[in-house]
Write an enzyme that holds these catalytic residues in place. Structure first.
Site, PDB file in Angstrom:
ATOM      1  N   GLY A  20       0.849  -1.190   0.000  1.00 27.34           N
ATOM      2  CA  GLY A  20       0.000   0.000   0.000  1.00 27.34           C
ATOM      3  C   GLY A  20       0.875   1.226   0.000  1.00 27.34           C
ATOM      4  CB  SER A  21       1.894   3.746  -1.708  1.00 29.22           C
ATOM      5  OG  SER A  21       1.015   3.812  -2.784  1.00 29.22           O
ATOM      6  CG  PHE A  24       2.546   6.604   4.660  1.00 31.08           C
ATOM      7  CD1 PHE A  24       3.513   5.609   4.719  1.00 31.08           C
ATOM      8  CD2 PHE A  24       1.306   6.282   4.140  1.00 31.08           C
ATOM      9  CE1 PHE A  24       3.234   4.324   4.271  1.00 31.08           C
ATOM     10  CE2 PHE A  24       1.029   5.014   3.692  1.00 31.08           C
ATOM     11  CZ  PHE A  24       1.992   4.033   3.758  1.00 31.08           C
ATOM     12  CB  VAL A  26       5.916   2.167   0.494  1.00 36.24           C
ATOM     13  CG1 VAL A  26       6.059   2.968  -0.777  1.00 36.24           C
ATOM     14  CG2 VAL A  26       7.280   1.931   1.132  1.00 36.24           C
ATOM     15  CB  ALA A  27       2.226  -0.271   3.834  1.00 33.67           C
ATOM     16  CE  LYS A  42       0.949   4.783   7.546  1.00 32.34           C
ATOM     17  NZ  LYS A  42      -0.377   5.359   7.921  1.00 32.34           N
ATOM     18  CG  ASP A 132      -9.171  10.335   5.823  1.00 28.84           C
ATOM     19  OD1 ASP A 132     -10.113  10.648   5.056  1.00 28.84           O
ATOM     20  OD2 ASP A 132      -8.035  10.056   5.402  1.00 28.84           O
TER      21      ASP A 132
HETATM   22  N1  LIG Z   1      -2.110  -2.956   8.316  1.00 29.28           N
HETATM   23  C1  LIG Z   1      -2.231  -2.999   6.994  1.00 29.28           C
HETATM   24  N2  LIG Z   1      -2.510  -4.166   6.355  1.00 29.28           N
HETATM   25  C2  LIG Z   1      -2.632  -4.181   5.006  1.00 29.28           C
HETATM   26  N3  LIG Z   1      -2.507  -3.101   4.205  1.00 29.28           N
HETATM   27  C3  LIG Z   1      -2.232  -1.921   4.792  1.00 29.28           C
HETATM   28  C4  LIG Z   1      -2.066  -1.802   6.198  1.00 29.28           C
HETATM   29  N4  LIG Z   1      -1.807  -0.509   6.493  1.00 29.28           N
HETATM   30  C5  LIG Z   1      -1.810   0.164   5.323  1.00 29.28           C
HETATM   31  N5  LIG Z   1      -2.064  -0.680   4.289  1.00 29.28           N
HETATM   32  C6  LIG Z   1      -2.200  -0.304   2.876  1.00 29.28           C
HETATM   33  O1  LIG Z   1      -1.540   0.925   2.666  1.00 29.28           O
HETATM   34  C7  LIG Z   1      -2.504   1.941   2.279  1.00 29.28           C
HETATM   35  C8  LIG Z   1      -2.103   3.291   2.828  1.00 29.28           C
HETATM   36  O2  LIG Z   1      -2.030   3.230   4.243  1.00 29.28           O
HETATM   37  P1  LIG Z   1      -2.591   4.424   5.132  1.00 29.28           P
HETATM   38  O3  LIG Z   1      -4.007   4.723   4.724  1.00 29.28           O
HETATM   39  O4  LIG Z   1      -2.380   4.104   6.557  1.00 29.28           O
HETATM   40  O5  LIG Z   1      -1.605   5.599   4.677  1.00 29.28           O
HETATM   41  P2  LIG Z   1      -1.861   7.148   4.366  1.00 29.28           P
HETATM   42  O6  LIG Z   1      -0.635   7.831   3.888  1.00 29.28           O
HETATM   43  O7  LIG Z   1      -2.429   7.772   5.568  1.00 29.28           O
HETATM   44  O8  LIG Z   1      -2.861   7.037   3.190  1.00 29.28           O
HETATM   45  P3  LIG Z   1      -3.571   8.251   2.457  1.00 29.28           P
HETATM   46  O9  LIG Z   1      -2.497   9.046   1.836  1.00 29.28           O
HETATM   47  O10 LIG Z   1      -4.431   7.520   1.466  1.00 29.28           O
HETATM   48  O11 LIG Z   1      -4.346   8.936   3.533  1.00 29.28           O
HETATM   49  C9  LIG Z   1      -3.837   1.425   2.830  1.00 29.28           C
HETATM   50  O12 LIG Z   1      -4.932   1.997   2.160  1.00 29.28           O
HETATM   51  C10 LIG Z   1      -3.678  -0.073   2.569  1.00 29.28           C
HETATM   52  O13 LIG Z   1      -3.922  -0.389   1.218  1.00 29.28           O
END
Ligand SMILES: Nc1ncnc2c1ncn2[C@@H]1O[C@H](COP(=O)(O)OP(=O)(O)OP(=O)(O)O)[C@@H](O)[C@H]1O
Length: 327
Positions: A20-21, A24, A26-27, A42, A132
Site C-alpha cells: 500500500g502507499s 506517508f 509505502v507499506a 508503514k 478520515d
Molecule cells: N495494516 C495494513 N494491512 C494491510 N494493508 C495496509 C495496512 N496498512 C496500510 N495498508 C495499505 O496501505 C494503504 C495506505 O495506508 P494508510 O491509509 O495508513 O496511509 P496514508 O498515507 O495515511 O494514506 P492516504 O495518503 O491515502 O491517507 C492502505 O490503504 C492499505 O492499502
C-alpha cells in the site's frame, strides 16, 4: 539512535513488494523473527515530515485495541525511515471489493457497516475521533480461521484527534466524505462528523457511487461541496433499497450535526439490528498488545525527525528506496 530499537534487529522484509502507499510513503510486509508473525509496516521517510502529527497518529493508534481496528504493535527505526509495525490485513481494501462487484446487496453492506460502527463506537469510547473514515481506510482480513468471512479493520489514524488534543477545527478528510460542518472554518464535533463519513461509506457500498458527486460531472469539487452543504443526494430506485435502509441514510445525512443520528441511535436502528452477529461471534482474537510506552514512542519519533543521512524526507527520497534502505 544507539539505544533505540531498530527494524532489522527483530524483523525481516517478506519481499520488497509494496502492499500500500499513501502520502506517508509505502507499506510492506515483514516477518517478526522471534514469533514468525507476519505484519504490515508503514515506512515513513525520516526528516522534518516526522512531526507532532505523526506522533499523534501513532499515540492515538496505540491506545486502541479492538477486533475492527488494525492492531498497533510498535515503532522502530532504520537509518532512513520510521517504521510503524501493525497487524496485517491480508484481504485488501473494502474499496477494491466494491470496485470489483460494482455495489453490494443490502445484506453484505450491512455486514460491513455493523463492523465499521462497532470499530468507530470503540474509538469514540476511547476519546478518539478518526476524521478520515472511508472505504480505502477499511481493510479486510481473511476471517478468524484464515478462510472465513472477511472482517473489517479500520486503519490510518493520520487525521485522528483524541480528547486531549485541541478541538477539531481544520478541514481534513477526503472531499467526497466530508460532512457539511467540517467545510466551515469553525470548531466542530469530530464524533458527529465521523457519523456522516460512515453514512457516505454505507451509501457507496449500496450504490457504487458517491452520494454528493454529480454523476455527469464527478470531478467538479465545487459542485460536490454545494451538494454536501444542501444535502442533495438521491438513491437510484432500480436498486430496490429497502425503506428501512433509506430511513437510516436519511437520519445520517442531516446537515445540522446536533440533529444527526448518533452512533448509539444507529445501533438501535431496526436496519442495523437485522442479522446483527452476537457479541464476539464476528470478532475473533485481538492482535497482541503493544509493549512500548508512550515515552519510548515519543523518543523514537523524535529521533526519526532527524535523518542521519541528511535527506529532508521529501517525496523524492522515497523514489530511491530499495531493500538496503530498510536495514
Ligand atoms: N495494516 C495494513 N494491512 C494491510 N494493508 C495496509 C495496512 N496498512 C496500510 N495498508 C495499505 O496501505 C494503504 C495506505 O495506508 P494508510 O491509509 O495508513 O496511509 P496514508 O498515507 O495515511 O494514506 P492516504 O495518503 O491515502 O491517507 C492502505 O490503504 C492499505 O492499502
Amino acid at each position: 539512535m544507539a539505544n533505540l530499537p531498530k527494524f532489522n534487529e527483530s524483523y525481516d522484509l517478506v519481499s520488497s513488494k509494496v502492499i500500500g502507499s499513501g502520502n506517508f510513503g509505502v507499506a510492506k510486509l515483514a516477518k517478526h523473527r522471534a514469533t514468525g508473525a507476519v505484519v504490515a509496516v508503514k515506512f515513513l521517510p525520516r526528516g522534518d515530515k516526522i512531526d507532532h502529527n505523526v506522533a499523534r497518529e501513532i499515540l492515538n493508534h496505540r491506545q486502541l485495541r479492538h477486533p475492527h481496528i488494525i492492531g498497533f504493535r510498535e515503532v522502530l527505526l532504520t537509518e532512513s525511515h520510521l517504521c510503524i509495525v501493525m497487524e496485517y490485513a491480508s484481504g485488501g481494501e473494502l474499496f477494491d471489493r466494491i470496485v470489483d462487484s460494482g455495489s453490494f446487496k443490502e445484506a453484505e453492506a450491512r455486514y460491513f457497516f455493523q463492523q465499521l460502527i462497532s470499530g468507530v463506537e470503540y474509538c469514540h469510547s476511547r476519546g478518539v475521533c478518526h476524521r478520515d473514515l472511508k472505504l480505502e481506510n477499511a481493510l479486510l482480513d481473511r476471517g478468524a480461521d484464515g478462510n472465513g468471512a472477511p472482517r473489517l479493520k479500520i486503519c490510518d489514524f493520520g487525521y485522528s484527534k483524541s480528547s486531549s488534543d485541541s478541538d477539531p477545527k481544520t478541514t481534513v478528510g477526503t472531499p467526497a466524505y466530508i460532512a457539511p460542518e467540517v467545510l466551515q472554518t469553525k470548531k466542530y464535533d469530530g464524533y458527529r462528523a465521523d457519523v456522516w463519513c460512515c453514512g457516505v461509506t454505507l451509501f457507496v457500498m449500496l450504490v457504487g457511487a458517491y452520494p454528493f458527486e454529480d454523476p455527469d460531472d464527478p470531478k467538479n469539487f465545487k459542485k460536490s461541496i454545494m451538494r454536501i452543504c444542501s444535502v442533495k443526494y438521491s438513491i437510484p430506485s432500480n436498486l430496490g433499497i429497502t425503506a428501512e435502509c433509506q430511513s437510516l441514510l436519511t437520519s445520517i445525512f442531516v446537515a445540522n450535526p446536533e440533529q444527526r443520528i448518533t452512533i448509539a441511535q444507529i445501533k438501535a436502528h431496526p436496519w442495523f439490528q437485522t442479522n446483527l452477529p452476537s457479541m464476539g461471534a464476528a470478532d475473533g482474537a485481538l492482535a497482541p498488545e503493544s509493549t512500548q510506552t508512550i515515552e519510548q514512542i515519543q523518543q523514537i519519533v523524535e529521533a526519526a525527525a532527524v535523518n542521519p543521512n541528511g535527506g529532508d524526507g521529501a517525496a523524492g527520497d522515497d523514489m530511491m528506496l530499495d531493500d538496503d534502505d530498510f536495514n
